[in-house]
Motif scaffolding. Structure first.
Motif, PDB file in Angstrom:
ATOM      1  N   SER A 125     -61.404  22.849   1.656  1.00 31.91           N
ATOM      2  CA  SER A 125     -60.675  23.915   0.961  1.00 31.91           C
ATOM      3  C   SER A 125     -59.413  24.332   1.692  1.00 31.91           C
ATOM      4  O   SER A 125     -58.585  25.065   1.150  1.00 31.91           O
ATOM      5  CB  SER A 125     -61.580  25.140   0.805  1.00 31.91           C
ATOM      6  OG  SER A 125     -61.834  25.728   2.082  1.00 31.91           O
ATOM      7  N   GLY A 126     -59.268  23.879   2.948  1.00 26.92           N
ATOM      8  CA  GLY A 126     -58.138  24.300   3.762  1.00 26.92           C
ATOM      9  C   GLY A 126     -58.450  25.489   4.642  1.00 26.92           C
ATOM     10  O   GLY A 126     -57.623  25.910   5.452  1.00 26.92           O
ATOM     11  N   ARG A 127     -59.665  26.049   4.507  1.00 24.97           N
ATOM     12  CA  ARG A 127     -60.078  27.184   5.330  1.00 24.97           C
ATOM     13  C   ARG A 127     -60.637  26.682   6.659  1.00 24.97           C
ATOM     14  O   ARG A 127     -61.182  25.584   6.757  1.00 24.97           O
ATOM     15  CB  ARG A 127     -61.149  28.005   4.602  1.00 24.97           C
ATOM     16  CG  ARG A 127     -60.693  28.631   3.289  1.00 24.97           C
ATOM     17  CD  ARG A 127     -59.902  29.904   3.523  1.00 24.97           C
ATOM     18  NE  ARG A 127     -60.713  30.919   4.187  1.00 24.97           N
ATOM     19  CZ  ARG A 127     -61.559  31.730   3.556  1.00 24.97           C
ATOM     20  NH1 ARG A 127     -61.721  31.634   2.231  1.00 24.97           N
ATOM     21  NH2 ARG A 127     -62.248  32.630   4.228  1.00 24.97           N
ATOM     22  N   THR A 128     -60.534  27.526   7.674  1.00 27.72           N
ATOM     23  CA  THR A 128     -61.070  27.179   8.993  1.00 27.72           C
ATOM     24  C   THR A 128     -62.590  27.234   8.965  1.00 27.72           C
ATOM     25  O   THR A 128     -63.177  28.255   8.586  1.00 27.72           O
ATOM     26  CB  THR A 128     -60.535  28.143  10.070  1.00 27.72           C
ATOM     27  OG1 THR A 128     -59.107  28.087  10.084  1.00 27.72           O
ATOM     28  CG2 THR A 128     -61.057  27.771  11.446  1.00 27.72           C
ATOM     29  N   VAL A 129     -63.220  26.142   9.389  1.00 24.78           N
ATOM     30  CA  VAL A 129     -64.679  26.083   9.452  1.00 24.78           C
ATOM     31  C   VAL A 129     -65.164  26.593  10.804  1.00 24.78           C
ATOM     32  O   VAL A 129     -66.066  27.420  10.895  1.00 24.78           O
ATOM     33  CB  VAL A 129     -65.177  24.641   9.215  1.00 24.78           C
ATOM     34  CG1 VAL A 129     -66.685  24.546   9.413  1.00 24.78           C
ATOM     35  CG2 VAL A 129     -64.786  24.174   7.819  1.00 24.78           C
ATOM     36  N   THR A 130     -64.557  26.089  11.886  1.00 28.81           N
ATOM     37  CA  THR A 130     -64.921  26.531  13.235  1.00 28.81           C
ATOM     38  C   THR A 130     -63.813  26.163  14.200  1.00 28.81           C
ATOM     39  O   THR A 130     -63.107  25.166  14.010  1.00 28.81           O
ATOM     40  CB  THR A 130     -66.244  25.896  13.707  1.00 28.81           C
ATOM     41  OG1 THR A 130     -66.541  26.351  15.050  1.00 28.81           O
ATOM     42  CG2 THR A 130     -66.166  24.381  13.732  1.00 28.81           C
ATOM     43  N   THR A 131     -63.651  26.971  15.246  1.00 31.55           N
ATOM     44  CA  THR A 131     -62.724  26.651  16.330  1.00 31.55           C
ATOM     45  C   THR A 131     -63.481  26.068  17.530  1.00 31.55           C
ATOM     46  O   THR A 131     -62.901  25.856  18.588  1.00 31.55           O
ATOM     47  CB  THR A 131     -61.960  27.910  16.780  1.00 31.55           C
ATOM     48  OG1 THR A 131     -62.901  28.898  17.218  1.00 31.55           O
ATOM     49  CG2 THR A 131     -61.115  28.468  15.648  1.00 31.55           C
TER      50      THR A 131
END
Length: 554
Positions: free
Chosen positions: A438-444
């Motif tokens: 989706s383009g959202r951050t999943v994890t850093t």
């Protein structure tokens, strides 16, 4: 505690000449024993500061410094010592120098031991004390340092623009055209203290952006001023940098510069401290806010930062791959031979942003692990890619490092890197950020997931990690909670361990270990259970010897 005269008579031998002075001539004085060397960069940077302090303190007649050289040859010693106004143990007297090294055991250089008049070593942190407090630290005693700390705390409680910028010898600041401006003219304004080093790349990059904001605020008639706090050592560099700046500055090498860096607990360059119209600190550093929001961050109040936090929250909620990787005509990444890959081609894929550098040993150690996981994931799902975000120091290093990677990258000199470093708050390397389809951050924290799970961590979502955790717990069902091996003196307890090396097969293990709580000892569950089975059949020759806190194979 050994008295000074004992140290100097025993270790320097009474009557030893210290380049013009005898040992007995320093009896009753406070001494600084300075361990240093010409080949040591930190020493060369610290010595001029120590010279300034010495020249101010020595006329009192109760303080002396003795230089103990760590140089490798007499010529280097003579060259370096020629710049020092104090005494030294002769380079030829290696016996005395070695005795002093053995007695005081400095762990690194520069190292400055302060010994009081009665022979008591009052501090081994002389370098830190002088770096932080300059001549005001004299007589360098714990009581004086505590007094200075209390003064700083009192100054912060009663802070005003005048208490920050005015010194006993100066009540003005300067402009780039050599005009002098009284500090009183800044009263009632919002003032930014720009702590900067003109030759430092981050400062060079940020200064034009700050200048644009400053000029725009001036056009709007805002009551805002900037005063630069220069940390330059080279006057020409300072002059060349300052003449391009539209704001004010403390004079070059003004002693307040270093004090203010300490007062505001400088941790990064550049730093822009905001002082409100009442003289109180509004914010300790607004550099990142200006980089990300520009003039919208003004007037840097708590209310404004609450507003900015909401803006960033909305940005994160609307994040797409293109919103973080596309800026103007910079709408591509590169593959091998510099081929350009449009970011639009990557939309809908799971992307790992790999922040790394060739000069970083942990990065080079992690690269094979990531490469192995990359190939395995790509075999299962082609809707996956890694993009290398370099922190290398030059194009050649980038090219060499990227040549060993099977994925994509941002170009070496691409300014989008700065935005990504700030957005994901990259503080150490390597760092791996997972961006979902989706383009959202999943994890850093994808680096930890890859290190622990390899390709099995894909697609790095919470659901996937919960699934792995459940499988891990299921895996241990039926295993004994404790094992007692006849060859090992201590009980082995089934323990969750992220990483360890199995003492049975010497391979890296994860998740579960049969671990000894009394020594450095781990066994893979398979190894432990297999060994126990063999022992039941009297079929194992493995044996361990416990030696205190460590066990080894016999």
């Amino acid at each position: 505690m050994l008295p000074t005269i004992f140290i100097l008579s025993s270790l320097l031998r009474r009557g030893t000449t210290l380049f013009g002075a005898t040992v007995i001539s320093v009896k009753g004085k406070r001494l600084g024993l300075y361990f240093s060397a010409s080949w040591c960069g930190p020493c060369r940077r610290f010595t001029p500061t120590l010279v300034e302090v010495y020249n101010e303190v020595s006329p009192k007649g109760d303080f002396e410094i003795i230089y103990i050289s760590r140089d490798k040859d007499a010529d280097s010693f003579n060259m370096y010592f020629s710049k020092m106004p104090w005494l030294a143990v002769p380079f030829s007297d290696s016996e005395t120098r070695n005795a002093l090294l053995k007695f005081f055991k400095p762990r690194g250089i520069p190292h400055l031991v302060i010994v009081d008049e009665n022979g008591k070593v009052i501090t081994r942190n002389g370098v830190q004390i002088i770096s932080e407090h300059d001549v005001e630290g004299y007589p360098f005693s714990p009581e004086r340092i505590q007094e200075l700390k209390e003064q700083v705390e009192e100054a912060k409680r009663n802070q005003s623009l005048r208490s920050i910028l005015v010194s006993p010898s100066r009540d003005l600041v300067i402009s780039s055209d050599d005009n002098k401006v009284a500090v009183s003219e800044l009263d009632g304004k919002t003032v930014g203290l720009y702590i900067s080093l003109s030759s430092f790349k981050s400062c060079i990059d940020f200064t034009p952006k700050l200048a644009d904001l400053y000029k725009e605020l001036k056009v709007k008639g805002e009551s805002f001023e900037i005063v630069m706090i220069p940390l330059d050592d080279d006057e020409e560099s300072f002059k060349q940098g300052f003449k391009r700046m539209p704001w004010l500055s403390l004079p070059f090498k003004d002693k307040s510069c270093r004090k203010l860096a300490q007062y505001f607990e400088l941790s990064a360059l550049p730093t822009l401290v905001i002082i409100g119209p009442d003289g109180k600190t509004l914010h300790s550093n607004v550099v990142e806010a200006i980089r990300d929001h520009g003039i919208v961050a003004y007037p840097f109040t708590p209310e404004k930062f609450a507003e900015l936090a909401e803006i960033e929250k909305a940005r994160d909620a609307a994040q797409t791959l293109e919103s973080i990787l596309v800026s103007g005509d910079q709408d591509y990444v590169i593959g091998k031979e510099g081929i350009k890959i449009p970011v639009s081609d990557l939309v809908g894929k799971t992307i790992l942003l790999y922040f790394s550098a060739h000069w970083c040993p942990p990065c080079r150690a992690f690269l094979p692990i990531l490469t192995d996981a990359y190939h395995k994931i790509k075999e299962k799902d082609d809707a996956f890619e890694v993009i290398f975000i370099s922190s290398d120091k030059n194009q050649a290093s980038f090219d060499e490092y990227f040549a060993g990677m099977p994925w994509l990258a941002l170009p070496f000199d691409d300014w989008r890197k700065g935005f990504l470093f700030r957005k994901f708050k990259v503080k150490s390397f390597p760092m791996l950020v997972a961006i979902g389809p989706s383009g959202r951050t999943v994890t850093t924290e994808a680096r930890d997931h890859i290190s622990l799970l390899g390709a099995d961590a894909y697609p790095f979502t919470d659901d996937k990690l919960k699934e792995i955790e459940a499988n891990c717990e299921e895996m241990a069902k039926g295993w004994p909670w404790k094992l007692t091996l006849s060859a090992h003196n201590h009980k082995l307890v089934l323990t969750r361990r992220n990483f360890y090396t199995c003492d049975g097969c010497d391979k890296v293990g994860t998740f579960w270990s049969y671990c000894c709580s009394e020594c450095d000892f781990d066994l893979h569950p398979d190894c432990a259970l297999d060994l126990e089975e063999k022992r039941k059949k009297n079929d194992s020759k493995d044996d361990w010897v416990c030696e205190g806190e460590v066990c080894r194979k016999a």
